[in-house]
Design a protein around this motif. Structure first.
Motif, mmCIF file in Angstrom:
data_model
loop_
_atom_site.group_PDB
_atom_site.id
_atom_site.type_symbol
_atom_site.label_atom_id
_atom_site.label_comp_id
_atom_site.label_asym_id
_atom_site.label_seq_id
_atom_site.Cartn_x
_atom_site.Cartn_y
_atom_site.Cartn_z
ATOM 1 N N THR A 71 0.828 -1.214 0.000
ATOM 2 C CA THR A 71 0.000 0.000 0.000
ATOM 3 C C THR A 71 0.858 1.258 0.000
ATOM 4 O OG1 THR A 71 -1.648 -1.239 1.283
ATOM 5 C CG2 THR A 71 -1.912 1.138 1.165
ATOM 6 N N ALA B 84 1.086 4.161 -2.880
ATOM 7 C CA ALA B 84 0.677 5.522 -2.520
ATOM 8 C C ALA B 84 1.819 6.508 -2.703
ATOM 9 C CB ALA B 84 0.170 5.550 -1.077
ATOM 10 N N SER C 138 2.447 8.007 -6.174
ATOM 11 C CA SER C 138 1.505 9.036 -6.634
ATOM 12 C C SER C 138 1.728 10.388 -5.958
ATOM 13 C CB SER C 138 0.067 8.582 -6.370
ATOM 14 O OG SER C 138 -0.166 8.463 -4.977
ATOM 15 N N LEU D 183 2.660 9.447 5.778
ATOM 16 C CA LEU D 183 1.840 8.546 4.968
ATOM 17 C C LEU D 183 1.890 7.117 5.514
ATOM 18 C CD1 LEU D 183 0.195 7.917 2.357
ATOM 19 C CD2 LEU D 183 2.402 7.529 1.225
ATOM 20 N N ILE E 101 -1.348 5.027 6.997
ATOM 21 C CA ILE E 101 -1.801 3.747 6.437
ATOM 22 C C ILE E 101 -1.752 2.638 7.488
ATOM 23 C CG2 ILE E 101 -1.212 1.957 4.758
ATOM 24 C CD1 ILE E 101 -0.280 4.193 2.874
#
Length: 777
Positions: free
Chosen positions: A685, A689, A692, A704, A708
């Protein structure tokens, strides 16, 4: 004040309820465990193992595990009075009876009939001849006829036939030949030397006659033959010229009249031996069987076995039952201790009845081998005690973990020592070998791991047996020689185990549903068929998987998990995307997005379907079950948020009152069952992510990753794996650092011609525009 008191009272009540909850939770957990299917099967496995172990222990302890030529470690005296056959004395009497049996000789009836017929027909053949010249040459030669002998024979004929007196003398001659056997030289010498009997048995068909063996005549002794034939002829009534004629006939081309009959002789000897009654000796209670330091003889071993049998036969019923019950109890206690250890510290085994049964089968099988080897070949007692035990420990170390292997291996060694009546020192020797060998099986990545286990285990077990030997055995030369032999066999055990384990490693992996480092190293090879296909059909997914593998491996190493397994699982986790690679963003190289033409529900089927497709591909390729779990659980039951929100938005735009259910847009699962799979879930994940992000600074990446991780934790994705909060924190730290090193920020350089202003950053070529040439750096 009353309000404050009420607040204080409510807090106290809450604390009491919490305490009661904490007190009742263990009871509830125990109740759930007892009612579970795994518990029922566990009880069945424990009971079956206890019974089988008890049978093996009981049968082994009833057998004397000692061998002829062994140096005894302790003395033994008879506990009961018993009688035993004195094999040596009985054998001596049987041998004497065999020697006294007369040897059997069978008559050559055809030869005697030929001699008798020639003599009976002689008067009739010569009755009509006028002179010696008229006699047939063969008859004249056969009988050496002279005129006087011819006249004497003709007088024995009346009316052309032999007189009754002549026939009577011929009959007595034949009887004399039957009582005076003529033997060839070899047979005559054997008859004179073999056996104690002074007589021999002469057989004439169904009848027989015993005569003194001195009456036998040596065919090769011409003088003895002539004397014997003259004596037989004289005893038969032949005199003068007729006696000479008969003797000449008997000595004409002489042949043995009797032949040695070995079959009949053997039958007589066996019958005589069978008639000898066994000689018994009585061993008194307290009489010595052997002393410590004695080299065991065959006779002492027979006494030892007879004493064990006599003691069991004479013991009272309740004593026998008590002894057998103790043996079964000892075996059951070891099995129960092993089961308790599994319940307390081995959840992977505890939750799976088939694994319980596999371990029980392995343990009982190893004990069976120990008992069979020790009872049939007692001189291999060191090998029988140590090698099967080390085999169990090695298999468990490969299949599960070293702590489990050490604990259960030590219990296996204890069970073997109980069954084979070995001292505590032998348990120490086995434990030394187990500990040293298992230490080298942390990861089976190379054959050298198993070879190292064999070599170091051999050294440890040989040393352990030496230590035990110097403690338990007398320091005599025979004892030291035997100790050296036992050390050699104990050291050979780990070598044999290493060879067997190396040979059956694929079978072990399938039987215990595991994957070893050797197999993982083979699976991580980029030339593997699935990986080659993914490189061609979904190159973006392949690069994504490589990044995830690197990120996840570092995180696994940070918490002491299996880094190699994590890396390989990450390599294969997205192989299902090969079915429809163009529907996943990492494989799209510009152009319209195919999901723009699909409804959210259809897009969901495509996205979620890569998990099912990946599982099917993995099974077709024969990937291990452990790797398949990475494929099926790397998304757990998470929500496909993008298409869920698109579906909600579409429903709102259409004015629908009820939007889509969240559960309909979740992956089917299962949730991760291992820490390694949970790590791959986070790494997958985060990697997606981060790609991007427009400005992936370390701070933003760290935020981040934490977001998550918390989201997955609150969503319950880690509920079924034994991942602690401390480990999750370490995983987050590791992923943040690794991802930041991969997607680090770029330095913006002033404008200019890229061809002339290319620089490097950390060894990676950087264009003037600040973009890494090639990969993401």
């Amino acid at each position: 004040m009353s309000e404050g008191g009420g607040t204080k009272g409510s807090r106290s009540a809450a604390r009491r309820r919490l305490i009661r909850g904490l007190e009742t939770r263990p009871r509830a957990d125990l109740l759930r465990l007892v009612q579970s299917r795994a518990f029922v099967w566990g009880v069945v496995v424990v009971l079956a193992s206890s019974v089988l172990g008890g049978v093996l222990v009981s049968s082994a302890r009833r057998s004397p595990i000692v061998a002829v030529g062994q140096v005894m470690n302790k003395s033994r005296v008879s506990r009961v009075e018993f009688s035993i056959v004195d094999e040596a004395a009985t054998e001596r009497q049987r041998a004497s009876a065999v020697e006294r049996v007369p040897r059997v000789y069978a008559v050559d009836a055809a030869l005697l009939e030929e001699i008798g017929a020639s003599l009976r027909n002689l008067p009739r053949a010569l009755s009509t001849v006028a002179s010696l010249d008229d006699v047939a040459p063969d008859i004249r030669s056969q009988f050496s006829l002279t005129p006087e002998a011819l006249a004497a024979v003709q007088r024995e004929a009346v009316d052309g036939e032999a007189t009754p007196a002549w026939l009577d003398r011929v009959g007595r001659l034949t009887e004399g030949l039957e009582r005076r056997p003529v033997l060839d030289e070899q047979t005559w010498q054997r008859s004179a030397q073999e056996g104690l009997s002074r007589r021999i048995e002469l057989r004439f068909g169904a009848s027989s006659l015993l005569v003194d063996r001195d009456r036998a005549v040596n065919l090769a002794d011409a003088a003895a033959m002539r004397a014997a034939m003259e004596s037989i002829a004289k005893e038969a009534g032949f005199t003068d010229a007729l006696a000479g004629l008969v003797v000449t006939r008997l000595l004409q081309s002489p042949r043995p009249t009797f032949q040695y009959d070995p079959s009949a002789t053997t039958q007589r000897q066996n019958a005589a031996a069978a008639e000898v009654r066994p000689v018994h000796i009585t061993i008194q209670r307290g009489q010595k069987i052997f002393d410590r330091g004695d080299v065991l003889s065959a006779e002492e071993l027979r006494w030892h076995r007879a004493e064990l049998a006599a003691f069991d036969a004479s013991a009272e019923r309740w004593r026998v039952i008590a002894r057998r019950a103790s043996e079964f109890t000892a075996a059951g206690a070891v099995v129960i201790m092993a089961a308790a250890y599994v319940v307390a510290f081995c959840p992977r085994i505890r939750r799976n009845p088939s694994r319980m049964a596999a371990i029980a089968t392995l343990s009982i099988g190893a004990l069976t081998i120990s008992v069979l080897v020790a009872t049939t070949e007692p001189w291999l007692i060191a090998l029988a005690t140590t090698a099967p035990t080390l085999f169990v420990a090695a298999i468990l170390a490969i299949a599960y973990e070293r702590r489990t292997a050490l604990a259960l291996g030590a219990m296996q060694a204890g069970l073997a020592c109980i069954a084979l009546d070995q001292p505590v020192g032998m348990l120490l020797a086995a434990a030394m070998g187990i500990g040293t060998g298992v230490w080298h099986l942390r990861e089976v990545r190379h054959r050298n791991n198993i070879i190292g286990m064999s070599l170091w285990g051999a050294l440890a077990m040989g040393l352990g047996v030496a230590i035990v030997g110097f403690i338990d055995r007398p320091t005599t030369l025979p004892a030291l020689r035997q100790l050296a032999i036992d050390m050699g066999w104990a050291a050979a055990g780990p070598m044999i185990v290493g060879g067997i384990v190396l040979f059956i490693l694929p079978v072990v992996e399938r039987a215990f549903d595991i994957v070893t480092g050797m197999t993982l190293i083979e699976l991580r090879d980029p030339k593997q068929p699935l990986l080659r296909r993914m490189q061609v059909r979904a190159p973006g997914t392949y690069n994504h998987s490589l990044n995830v593998a690197s990120i996840a491996e570092s995180a696994a190493d940070a918490i002491g998990a299996d880094g190699l397994l994590t890396y390989v699982g990450a390599l294969y986790h997205d192989i299902g995307k090969m079915s429809k690679p163009e529907y996943f963003v990492e494989n799209q190289s510009g152009g319209p997005n195919k999901h723009d033409k699909l409804s959210p529900a259809m897009s969901l089927l495509v996205i979620v379907g890569h998990v099912k497709d990946g599982v099917e591909m993995a099974r077709e390729e024969g990937l291990p079950r452990t790797i398949i779990h990475f494929i099926e659980a790397h998304h757990g039951t998470t929500l496909v948020e993008y298409f869920y929100h698109r579906a909600r938005q579409a429903a709102e735009d259409a004015g629908a009152k009820d939007g889509p259910e969240e559960i309909d847009y979740r992956y089917p699962g299962p949730k991760p069952q291992r820490k390694e799979v949970a790590i791959v879930m986070l790494a997958d994940t985060v990697e997606s992510a981060t790609r991007s992000m427009s400005d992936p600074t370390p701070a933003r990446i760290d935020q981040l990753v934490r977001t998550i991780a918390n989201k997955r934790l609150l969503d319950g994705q880690f509920d079924e794996c034994d991942l602690t909060l401390k480990e999750l924190h370490a995983i987050v730290e590791s992923i943040s650092k690794t991802v930041a090193s991969i997607y680090h920020g770029r330095i913006a350089y002033p404008g200019g011609t890229p061809k002339t202003q290319t620089k490097t950053q950390a060894g990676v070529p950087i264009t003037a525009g600040g973009t890494a040439s090639g990969t993401n750096g």
